[in-house]
Design a protein around this motif. Structure first.
Motif, PDB file in Angstrom:
ATOM      1  N   MET A 290       0.809  -1.212   0.000  1.00 22.89           N
ATOM      2  CA  MET A 290       0.000   0.000   0.000  1.00 22.89           C
ATOM      3  C   MET A 290       0.845   1.266   0.000  1.00 22.89           C
ATOM      4  SD  MET A 290      -3.133  -1.037   2.557  1.00 22.89           S
ATOM      5  CE  MET A 290      -3.819   0.608   2.464  1.00 22.89           C
ATOM      6  N   TYR A 291       2.055   1.196   0.532  1.00 24.74           N
ATOM      7  CA  TYR A 291       2.944   2.357   0.495  1.00 24.74           C
ATOM      8  C   TYR A 291       3.140   2.843  -0.937  1.00 24.74           C
ATOM      9  CZ  TYR A 291       7.314   5.019   0.564  1.00 24.74           C
ATOM     10  OH  TYR A 291       8.274   5.993   0.379  1.00 24.74           O
ATOM     11  N   VAL A 292       3.297   1.924  -1.856  1.00 25.31           N
ATOM     12  CA  VAL A 292       3.486   2.282  -3.258  1.00 25.31           C
ATOM     13  C   VAL A 292       2.205   2.879  -3.829  1.00 25.31           C
ATOM     14  CG1 VAL A 292       4.080   1.406  -5.548  1.00 25.31           C
ATOM     15  CG2 VAL A 292       5.223   0.476  -3.509  1.00 25.31           C
ATOM     16  N   LEU A 293       1.077   2.243  -3.567  1.00 30.32           N
ATOM     17  CA  LEU A 293      -0.194   2.710  -4.116  1.00 30.32           C
ATOM     18  C   LEU A 293      -0.584   4.063  -3.533  1.00 30.32           C
ATOM     19  CD1 LEU A 293      -2.286  -0.608  -4.047  1.00 30.32           C
ATOM     20  CD2 LEU A 293      -0.614   0.166  -5.745  1.00 30.32           C
ATOM     21  N   GLU A 294      -0.468   4.189  -2.210  1.00 24.14           N
ATOM     22  CA  GLU A 294      -0.903   5.403  -1.548  1.00 24.14           C
ATOM     23  C   GLU A 294       0.033   6.577  -1.825  1.00 24.14           C
ATOM     24  OE1 GLU A 294      -3.825   6.060   0.306  1.00 24.14           O
ATOM     25  OE2 GLU A 294      -4.206   4.291  -0.919  1.00 24.14           O
ATOM     26  N   GLY A 295       1.328   6.315  -1.864  1.00 24.55           N
ATOM     27  CA  GLY A 295       2.272   7.393  -2.127  1.00 24.55           C
ATOM     28  C   GLY A 295       2.036   8.052  -3.470  1.00 24.55           C
ATOM     29  N   SER A 296       1.519   7.295  -4.420  1.00 23.99           N
ATOM     30  CA  SER A 296       1.286   7.855  -5.753  1.00 23.99           C
ATOM     31  C   SER A 296       0.230   8.948  -5.745  1.00 23.99           C
ATOM     32  CB  SER A 296       0.875   6.748  -6.724  1.00 23.99           C
ATOM     33  OG  SER A 296      -0.420   6.262  -6.427  1.00 23.99           O
ATOM     34  N   SER A 297      -0.616   8.983  -4.725  1.00 27.17           N
ATOM     35  CA  SER A 297      -1.650  10.013  -4.683  1.00 27.17           C
ATOM     36  C   SER A 297      -1.066  11.393  -4.371  1.00 27.17           C
ATOM     37  CB  SER A 297      -2.723   9.656  -3.652  1.00 27.17           C
ATOM     38  OG  SER A 297      -2.216   9.739  -2.330  1.00 27.17           O
ATOM     39  N   LEU A 298       0.131  11.453  -3.775  1.00 30.79           N
ATOM     40  CA  LEU A 298       0.743  12.740  -3.458  1.00 30.79           C
ATOM     41  C   LEU A 298       1.170  13.468  -4.729  1.00 30.79           C
ATOM     42  CD1 LEU A 298       2.932  11.687  -0.419  1.00 30.79           C
ATOM     43  CD2 LEU A 298       0.677  12.743  -0.380  1.00 30.79           C
ATOM     44  N   GLY A 299       2.013  12.824  -5.517  1.00 32.15           N
ATOM     45  CA  GLY A 299       2.407  13.421  -6.784  1.00 32.15           C
ATOM     46  C   GLY A 299       1.263  13.471  -7.768  1.00 32.15           C
ATOM     47  N   GLY A 300       0.271  12.599  -7.576  1.00 33.85           N
ATOM     48  CA  GLY A 300      -0.890  12.606  -8.454  1.00 33.85           C
ATOM     49  C   GLY A 300      -1.622  13.934  -8.458  1.00 33.85           C
ATOM     50  N   VAL A 301      -1.558  14.660  -7.350  1.00 39.38           N
ATOM     51  CA  VAL A 301      -2.167  15.989  -7.293  1.00 39.38           C
ATOM     52  C   VAL A 301      -1.535  16.899  -8.334  1.00 39.38           C
ATOM     53  CG1 VAL A 301      -2.464  18.038  -5.860  1.00 39.38           C
ATOM     54  CG2 VAL A 301      -2.801  15.760  -4.870  1.00 39.38           C
ATOM     55  N   PHE A 302      -0.213  16.832  -8.473  1.00 39.78           N
ATOM     56  CA  PHE A 302       0.492  17.665  -9.437  1.00 39.78           C
ATOM     57  C   PHE A 302       0.239  17.188 -10.867  1.00 39.78           C
ATOM     58  CE2 PHE A 302       2.640  18.177  -5.428  1.00 39.78           C
ATOM     59  CZ  PHE A 302       2.880  19.536  -5.379  1.00 39.78           C
ATOM     60  N   ILE A 303       0.171  15.879 -11.035  1.00 40.85           N
ATOM     61  CA  ILE A 303      -0.150  15.349 -12.361  1.00 40.85           C
ATOM     62  C   ILE A 303      -1.534  15.797 -12.782  1.00 40.85           C
ATOM     63  CG2 ILE A 303      -0.581  13.226 -13.662  1.00 40.85           C
ATOM     64  CD1 ILE A 303       1.538  11.893 -11.817  1.00 40.85           C
ATOM     65  N   ASP A 304      -2.486  15.720 -11.874  1.00 39.47           N
ATOM     66  CA  ASP A 304      -3.858  16.131 -12.162  1.00 39.47           C
ATOM     67  C   ASP A 304      -3.903  17.600 -12.597  1.00 39.47           C
ATOM     68  OD1 ASP A 304      -6.738  15.636 -12.089  1.00 39.47           O
ATOM     69  OD2 ASP A 304      -6.744  16.954 -10.338  1.00 39.47           O
ATOM     70  N   ARG A 305      -3.198  18.447 -11.879  1.00 35.73           N
ATOM     71  CA  ARG A 305      -3.178  19.871 -12.241  1.00 35.73           C
ATOM     72  C   ARG A 305      -2.518  20.080 -13.593  1.00 35.73           C
ATOM     73  NH1 ARG A 305      -0.972  22.009  -6.375  1.00 35.73           N
ATOM     74  NH2 ARG A 305      -2.879  21.591  -5.181  1.00 35.73           N
ATOM     75  N   HIS A 306      -1.432  19.349 -13.846  1.00 36.70           N
ATOM     76  CA  HIS A 306      -0.736  19.488 -15.127  1.00 36.70           C
ATOM     77  C   HIS A 306      -1.630  19.068 -16.291  1.00 36.70           C
ATOM     78  CE1 HIS A 306       2.345  19.256 -18.196  1.00 36.70           C
ATOM     79  NE2 HIS A 306       2.098  17.976 -18.374  1.00 36.70           N
ATOM     80  N   LEU A 307      -2.310  17.948 -16.150  1.00 33.52           N
ATOM     81  CA  LEU A 307      -3.180  17.485 -17.234  1.00 33.52           C
ATOM     82  C   LEU A 307      -4.259  18.506 -17.563  1.00 33.52           C
ATOM     83  CD1 LEU A 307      -3.649  13.707 -16.301  1.00 33.52           C
ATOM     84  CD2 LEU A 307      -2.003  14.727 -17.881  1.00 33.52           C
ATOM     85  N   ALA A 308      -4.736  19.215 -16.552  1.00 33.15           N
ATOM     86  CA  ALA A 308      -5.794  20.204 -16.764  1.00 33.15           C
ATOM     87  C   ALA A 308      -5.311  21.400 -17.579  1.00 33.15           C
ATOM     88  CB  ALA A 308      -6.345  20.678 -15.423  1.00 33.15           C
ATOM     89  N   THR A 309      -3.980  21.570 -17.709  1.00 34.27           N
ATOM     90  CA  THR A 309      -3.437  22.696 -18.480  1.00 34.27           C
ATOM     91  C   THR A 309      -3.155  22.342 -19.931  1.00 34.27           C
ATOM     92  OG1 THR A 309      -1.085  22.215 -18.048  1.00 34.27           O
ATOM     93  CG2 THR A 309      -2.297  23.480 -16.360  1.00 34.27           C
ATOM     94  N   LEU A 310      -3.242  21.075 -20.289  1.00 33.25           N
ATOM     95  CA  LEU A 310      -2.841  20.649 -21.628  1.00 33.25           C
ATOM     96  C   LEU A 310      -3.978  20.849 -22.631  1.00 33.25           C
ATOM     97  CD1 LEU A 310      -0.892  17.356 -20.808  1.00 33.25           C
ATOM     98  CD2 LEU A 310       0.005  19.680 -21.101  1.00 33.25           C
ATOM     99  N   PRO A 311      -3.764  21.662 -23.663  1.00 33.00           N
ATOM    100  CA  PRO A 311      -4.836  21.897 -24.637  1.00 33.00           C
ATOM    101  C   PRO A 311      -5.254  20.628 -25.379  1.00 33.00           C
ATOM    102  CG  PRO A 311      -2.756  22.854 -25.385  1.00 33.00           C
ATOM    103  CD  PRO A 311      -2.548  22.449 -23.967  1.00 33.00           C
ATOM    104  N   GLN A 312      -4.318  19.695 -25.518  1.00 32.66           N
ATOM    105  CA  GLN A 312      -4.652  18.455 -26.238  1.00 32.66           C
ATOM    106  C   GLN A 312      -5.606  17.557 -25.456  1.00 32.66           C
ATOM    107  OE1 GLN A 312      -1.631  19.443 -25.201  1.00 32.66           O
ATOM    108  NE2 GLN A 312      -0.228  17.734 -24.783  1.00 32.66           N
TER     109      GLN A 312
END
Length: 241
Positions: free
Chosen positions: A136-158
């Motif tokens: 679960m450490y691997v699965l749960e830790g991914s949610s931290l950086g996932g916040v930044f990924i989510d924000r980045h995806l929202a900026t992509l015009p494609q």
């Protein structure tokens, strides 16, 4: 799926806005510090291979990544579901049902217009709560950086026509609280007599499996374990033979 290992928002981040800072134990003995340090190579391999913060990320590349993540989460969650049936009190203590995310990956793939089956890796069983927390450490830790990924995806015009995806940032504003709760349970497990070596080994194995599944080249030339497998596939959350 998190920022570079060592960034303040990656695995092992100790305090976020609104949280009380956690007093760390010695770097050599605290299990969260051990997890962060001893999975660094595998973690970085996953980061470098996925490259989800690239401004040139295409829809097809995102579909490929989400498909791989969906398959991995399906396999990992199946093993953790089996553990939860055997250890319901421990599973409840870490709020395991709330942490399941495979269905969110499936929903994101649908939003992107993806079709077809989702292969899964062959992961080892979860033998006990130490191993479960390591996975679960691997699965749960991914949610931290996932916040930044989510924000980045929202900026992509494609990807402007897709709308907000859900799997990378499943907890929204509760992300910090969910990570803090996981850290607390993990430290308490070791303080109550859990096996830190077994917990860390399970995290390393899971990270290595994820790295291999994503196609990351191993640093020493040997294959990641377990090797990539397509022994079963899924559509949504239903296993298809």
């Amino acid at each position: 799926m998190t920022p570079a290992h060592g960034a303040s928002t990656s695995h092992g981040a100790e305090a976020r806005d609104g949280e009380v800072p956690v007093v760390e134990e010695d770097r050599g003995t605290d299990v969260l510090r051990r997890l962060r340090t001893e999975t660094a190579v595998e973690h970085q391999a996953v980061e470098d291979t996925l490259d989800l913060l690239s401004p040139a990320l295409t829809r097809d590349r995102l579909i490929d990544v989400l498909t791989a993540m969906h398959g991995f989460w399906l396999a990992a969650e199946a093993s953790l579901d089996a553990w939860a049936q055997a250890e319901p009190a421990d599973a409840a203590g870490v709020e395991w049902p709330r942490r399941r995310r495979a269905a969110l990956f499936a929903a994101d793939l649908t939003a992107l217009g993806a079709t077809g089956r989702t292969p899964q890796p062959a992961l080892s069983d979860v033998a006990d709560t130490d191993a479960a927390l390591g996975r679960m450490y691997v699965l749960e830790g991914s949610s931290l950086g996932g916040v930044f990924i989510d924000r980045h995806l929202a900026t992509l015009p494609q990807l402007a026509d897709v709308g907000r995806l859900s799997a990378f940032s499943p907890y929204g504003e509760a992300t910090g609280a969910m990570w803090h709760a996981f850290r607390t349970v993990t430290r308490a497990r070791i303080a109550d007599g859990g096996n830190a070596d077994r917990l860390v080994a399970a995290a390393r194995e899971t990270f290595g499996a994820l790295a291999g599944w994503c196609g990351a080249p191993p640093p020493d030339g040997a294959p990641w374990t377990p090797a990539r497998s397509t022994h079963s596939s899924t559509r949504g959350n239903e296993v298809v033979a």
